[in-house]
Design a protein around this motif. Structure first.
Motif, PDB file in Angstrom:
ATOM      1  N   SER A 155       4.219   2.809  -5.348  1.00  0.00           N
ATOM      2  CA  SER A 155       3.569   2.169  -6.490  1.00  0.00           C
ATOM      3  C   SER A 155       2.853   0.897  -6.064  1.00  0.00           C
ATOM      4  CB  SER A 155       4.618   1.849  -7.563  1.00  0.00           C
ATOM      5  OG  SER A 155       5.291   3.023  -7.990  1.00  0.00           O
ATOM      6  N   ALA A 158      -0.527   1.670  -4.139  1.00  0.00           N
ATOM      7  CA  ALA A 158      -1.472   2.599  -4.768  1.00  0.00           C
ATOM      8  C   ALA A 158      -2.900   2.078  -4.751  1.00  0.00           C
ATOM      9  CB  ALA A 158      -1.035   2.882  -6.201  1.00  0.00           C
ATOM     10  N   LEU A 169       5.120   8.657  -2.087  1.00  0.00           N
ATOM     11  CA  LEU A 169       5.553   9.354  -3.295  1.00  0.00           C
ATOM     12  C   LEU A 169       6.062  10.757  -2.972  1.00  0.00           C
ATOM     13  CD1 LEU A 169       2.729   8.206  -5.753  1.00  0.00           C
ATOM     14  CD2 LEU A 169       5.090   7.376  -5.627  1.00  0.00           C
ATOM     15  N   ARG A 188       2.588   9.444 -11.056  1.00  0.00           N
ATOM     16  CA  ARG A 188       1.721   8.468 -10.396  1.00  0.00           C
ATOM     17  C   ARG A 188       0.789   9.141  -9.386  1.00  0.00           C
ATOM     18  NH1 ARG A 188       6.462   3.821  -9.759  1.00  0.00           N
ATOM     19  NH2 ARG A 188       6.918   3.763 -11.994  1.00  0.00           N
TER      20      ARG A 188
END
Length: 484
Positions: A155, A158, A169, A188
């Motif tokens: 996250s 990203a 991920l 995500r």
């Protein structure tokens, strides 16, 4: 069997402790790692669509927070308890509690670095969190901690390193399949893949999410990412692939997805995609029609409007029940009707008007420009915050200027050039940017990227469509993100 025992124990704790202090009750009952394991099981049920478990998650977080606040250095000598502290933090825990508990723990430097990174992440300090967590490989720590660590790192990276984020991920999903960690990682991945222009990865992640987590309480965030991705990748992803993904949804969710795609595509001028999505929403699953839905009628009208069928579309728009539309869609309906009116206006004028002599007086031209700008079709348009109407370099109705004609002074040019249809401006914007102020002589004309190149002999219908398309783009600023 063990999972059922732990979750059953957690439920019993919630029932027995409802009337007493959570801190005192939890401290005597379970170790920190047992409470956190119960939390993870509850979260996995939530990811599978058990929305009734949401209050249980909130209660467990409260109990864990109290237990961690009272934990001492002796408790954290057990590695499982310190890992539980980190997992609690990455599961939505209190950063103050995590920081205080970690300061009392005596453990290895890597675990302390992870704790500092987690606290920075929870406190809204992404740069510091990346610096602390970047050297740590999620695959080198125990799986229960590594899955959350990979999710957090993915996250954080990203925006700056999307390729590395997607790889992290994937590691999170590998370390914790079928859990809330995998749900978040897939959700995500959809947005990152779309931003990267990776249609294959976008389609794969979307398919996997719909197959496993369609009923998650966080599925609305997936829907947002999916619709945006389809719009972004409309040239790279086929309509058949979109249909394959939505076919795994229940009929109501599929209808809403297609309505949202149709709306976005219509506003962005993607007529083929809008027509496809409108038809899918209108036909429904297995031919169960939704033709009475005013949204499908509106979006299909926008996608099929041309100068050839404008009368038919205008009549269809007039039959739409405005009372069943959201405010944003009512604004869109007004804009569509304005477009239809603009398309019709120049057709009638062209049929009745004779050719203009080349020596028309400038005062007559100015008068006709003023009348054109007072077109009643524009009076119904809602105000657009901060929008400034474009000024065409050459009006469509003016005769072309011969190459031998002398150059026109800036002041005369401002008089001769008809102004475009007026768009109401907010008081503040009008004060800061007067509409009548001529551009500097040296300034280059501003032309939108979507505007077609000016030709010597432009069709009056095309000119009207171009002008009203610009107005539609401006009105889109007023609209919401999706139909309700």
């Amino acid at each position: 069997m063990r999972a059922r025992t732990v979750i059953g124990g957690a439920i019993a704790l919630l029932l027995l402790g409802a009337g007493s202090s959570p801190a005192a009750f939890a401290q005597d009952a379970l170790q920190p790692y047992q409470l956190v394991r119960s939390l993870q099981l509850v979260q996995d049920r939530i990811a599978g669509g058990d929305h009734a478990a949401l209050p249980m998650q909130a209660k467990l977080l409260e109990m864990i927070d109290a237990r961690m606040r009272d934990a001492n250095a002796e408790d954290f000598k057990e590695p499982k308890n310190f890992r539980a502290l980190l997992v609690y933090g990455m599961s939505g825990g209190n950063p103050v509690t995590v920081a205080a508990a970690a300061s009392r723990a005596v453990t290895d430097p890597q675990s302390l670095a992870i704790a500092k990174g987690v606290v920075a992440y929870l406190s809204g300090q992404p740069a510091q969190a990346i610096e602390m967590l970047k050297p740590i490989d999620p695959m080198s720590v125990p799986a229960d901690l590594g899955a959350f660590l990979a999710l957090v790192k993915g996250s954080l990276l990203a925006a700056d390193d999307p390729s590395a984020a997607l790889a992290l991920l994937d590691e999170a999903r590998l370390l914790s399949p079928g859990t809330l960690v995998e749900e978040a990682a897939l959700r995500r991945s959809v947005g990152i893949a779309a931003a990267q222009g990776d249609a294959a990865r976008f389609a794969l992640a979307s398919t996997q999410y719909v197959a496993s987590f369609l009923y998650s309480p966080y599925a609305s965030q997936f829907a947002d990412a999916f619709v945006s991705g389809v719009i972004t990748l409309h040239m790279a992803i086929s309509q058949d692939k979109i249909a394959d993904i939505t076919s795994m949804m229940d009929p109501e969710r599929e209808k809403v997805i297609y309505l949202r795609i149709a709306r976005r595509a219509a506003i962005d001028g993607m007529t083929e995609l809008s027509a496809f999505a409108s038809a899918k929403a209108e036909l429904g699953r297995n031919g169960d029609g939704n033709r009475d839905d005013p949204r499908t009628q509106l979006y299909s009208s926008l996608s099929t409007m041309t100068s050839a069928n404008v009368d038919e579309v205008r009549a269809k728009l007039g039959k739409i029940d405005r009372g069943k539309l959201s405010q944003g869609d009512r604004d869109l309906l007004d804009a569509a009707q304005a477009v239809a009116g603009e398309v019709m206006a120049p057709v009638k004028a062209a049929a009745n008007a004779g050719p203009k002599p080349a020596t028309v007086a400038k005062s007559d031209e100015a008068k006709s420009a003023t009348e054109a700008s007072a077109d009643p079709a524009n009076a119904d348009l809602p105000p657009v915050e901060g929008a400034i109407p474009d000024k065409p370099a050459v009006a469509a109705s003016d005769p072309p200027v011969a190459a031998s004609d002398p150059p026109v002074a800036a002041s005369d040019q401002a008089k001769d050039t008809p102004s475009p249809p007026a768009v109401p401006q907010p008081a503040q914007a009008s004060a800061e940017t007067p509409a009548s102020t001529p551009a500097p002589i040296d300034a280059a004309p501003v032309v939108q990227a979507s505007a077609p190149a000016t030709t010597d002999a432009q069709d009056p219908i095309d000119a009207a469509v171009t002008s009203t398309r610009r107005q539609l783009d401006q009105i889109d600023q007023l609209l919401g993100a999706a139909p309700k």
